[in-house]
Design a protein around this motif. Sequence first.
Motif, PDB file in Angstrom:
ATOM      1  N   THR A 122       3.367  11.685   0.272  1.00  0.00           N
ATOM      2  CA  THR A 122       2.114  11.729   1.018  1.00  0.00           C
ATOM      3  C   THR A 122       2.421  12.244   2.417  1.00  0.00           C
ATOM      4  OG1 THR A 122       0.163  10.433   1.690  1.00  0.00           O
ATOM      5  CG2 THR A 122       2.310   9.323   1.792  1.00  0.00           C
ATOM      6  N   THR A 123       1.489  12.119   3.334  1.00  0.00           N
ATOM      7  CA  THR A 123       1.734  12.518   4.717  1.00  0.00           C
ATOM      8  C   THR A 123       1.581  11.306   5.629  1.00  0.00           C
ATOM      9  OG1 THR A 123      -0.581  13.081   5.196  1.00  0.00           O
ATOM     10  CG2 THR A 123       0.838  14.831   4.267  1.00  0.00           C
TER      11      THR A 123
ATOM     12  N   VAL B  73       0.837  -1.204   0.000  1.00  0.00           N
ATOM     13  CA  VAL B  73       0.000   0.000   0.000  1.00  0.00           C
ATOM     14  C   VAL B  73       0.868   1.249   0.000  1.00  0.00           C
ATOM     15  CG1 VAL B  73      -1.710   1.327   1.298  1.00  0.00           C
ATOM     16  CG2 VAL B  73      -1.958  -1.154   1.067  1.00  0.00           C
ATOM     17  N   ILE B  74       1.892   1.281   0.838  1.00  0.00           N
ATOM     18  CA  ILE B  74       2.794   2.432   0.864  1.00  0.00           C
ATOM     19  C   ILE B  74       3.443   2.628  -0.501  1.00  0.00           C
ATOM     20  CG2 ILE B  74       4.972   3.307   1.829  1.00  0.00           C
ATOM     21  CD1 ILE B  74       4.183   1.983   4.490  1.00  0.00           C
TER      22      ILE B  74
ATOM     23  N   PHE C  58       8.144  10.270   1.813  1.00  0.00           N
ATOM     24  CA  PHE C  58       8.541  10.023   0.426  1.00  0.00           C
ATOM     25  C   PHE C  58       9.324   8.716   0.344  1.00  0.00           C
ATOM     26  CE2 PHE C  58       8.378  14.589   1.131  1.00  0.00           C
ATOM     27  CZ  PHE C  58       7.633  15.058   0.047  1.00  0.00           C
ATOM     28  N   LYS C  59       9.173   8.021  -0.772  1.00  0.00           N
ATOM     29  CA  LYS C  59      10.024   6.879  -1.062  1.00  0.00           C
ATOM     30  C   LYS C  59      11.372   7.394  -1.541  1.00  0.00           C
ATOM     31  CE  LYS C  59       7.803   4.163  -3.944  1.00  0.00           C
ATOM     32  NZ  LYS C  59       6.780   3.695  -4.917  1.00  0.00           N
ATOM     33  N   THR C  60      12.434   6.761  -1.090  1.00  0.00           N
ATOM     34  CA  THR C  60      13.767   7.137  -1.552  1.00  0.00           C
ATOM     35  C   THR C  60      14.094   6.378  -2.840  1.00  0.00           C
ATOM     36  OG1 THR C  60      14.962   5.364  -0.425  1.00  0.00           O
ATOM     37  CG2 THR C  60      14.494   7.359   0.863  1.00  0.00           C
ATOM     38  N   PRO C  61      15.135   6.777  -3.545  1.00  0.00           N
ATOM     39  CA  PRO C  61      15.572   5.988  -4.708  1.00  0.00           C
ATOM     40  C   PRO C  61      15.900   4.541  -4.352  1.00  0.00           C
ATOM     41  CG  PRO C  61      16.578   8.159  -4.757  1.00  0.00           C
ATOM     42  CD  PRO C  61      15.885   8.051  -3.425  1.00  0.00           C
TER      43      PRO C  61
END
Length: 240
Positions: A160-161, A151-152, A217-220
Amino acid sequence: MIAFRPLADDHPDLAHSPLLRAALLTLQYAQEHGAIGLTQTKAFKRVFVHWAVENFAWPGKSAEEMFRYNKVINEYEFPPLEVLHYLLITLRLGRHFKGEFRLTKRGADLVQSPGRLFAELIPFFVLQIDHASYARLNERPFGKWDVWMNVINVEADHGTTERALFAAFYGEGPDWDNAGWRDMAAFSSCVLRPLEWAGLLVQTAEDSGGNSLHHVFKTPLWRSALKLDTDGMLQPIRVQ
């Protein structure tokens, strides 16, 4: 399904992982000094704890901040090091011998291999550790990693928050300023924080009307290291 892709030792995205960086530094220190001294309770001695605080560059725990009010810091007062110590012993990358922490052959082999160390360390840390055991409240959120991460993967793809992620799993309502704060704390401590320590997520704080709004945030490294069932649902990132 959650799968971690193998990464080359020189893969640039490995630099996003605070836990991997701390593990490499600890193994290198033990190799260069022969061992790391232990207290009677088998914690790292303060001389190494202070070195770790100064060299780990841990997000949100700068040496200046930690030494501002405490001139002497023990291992348990620097939770990332306490957790890392447990991981290195459990994964048999180090061992306790005659009052010292020493590298095992496996640990010595991985000192110069960040990609292989990541593969040993990070999946075990994220998926196998009881993260409530070192959280302040010792409370666990309902759920499992396969659902959380898939889901993330979608919800945080373009940012997102923290509150929005919580709502995606457990519904609207709970927040840090109402009776649901304990549920928020459990989710943050047991899901978001491990992913941040692993280097897969990053959080930023913004002051909003006197309250701190946490963006996620997702990182690389997330994109390069993980293979998830929901990858096909992701939208391409548009370049302006």
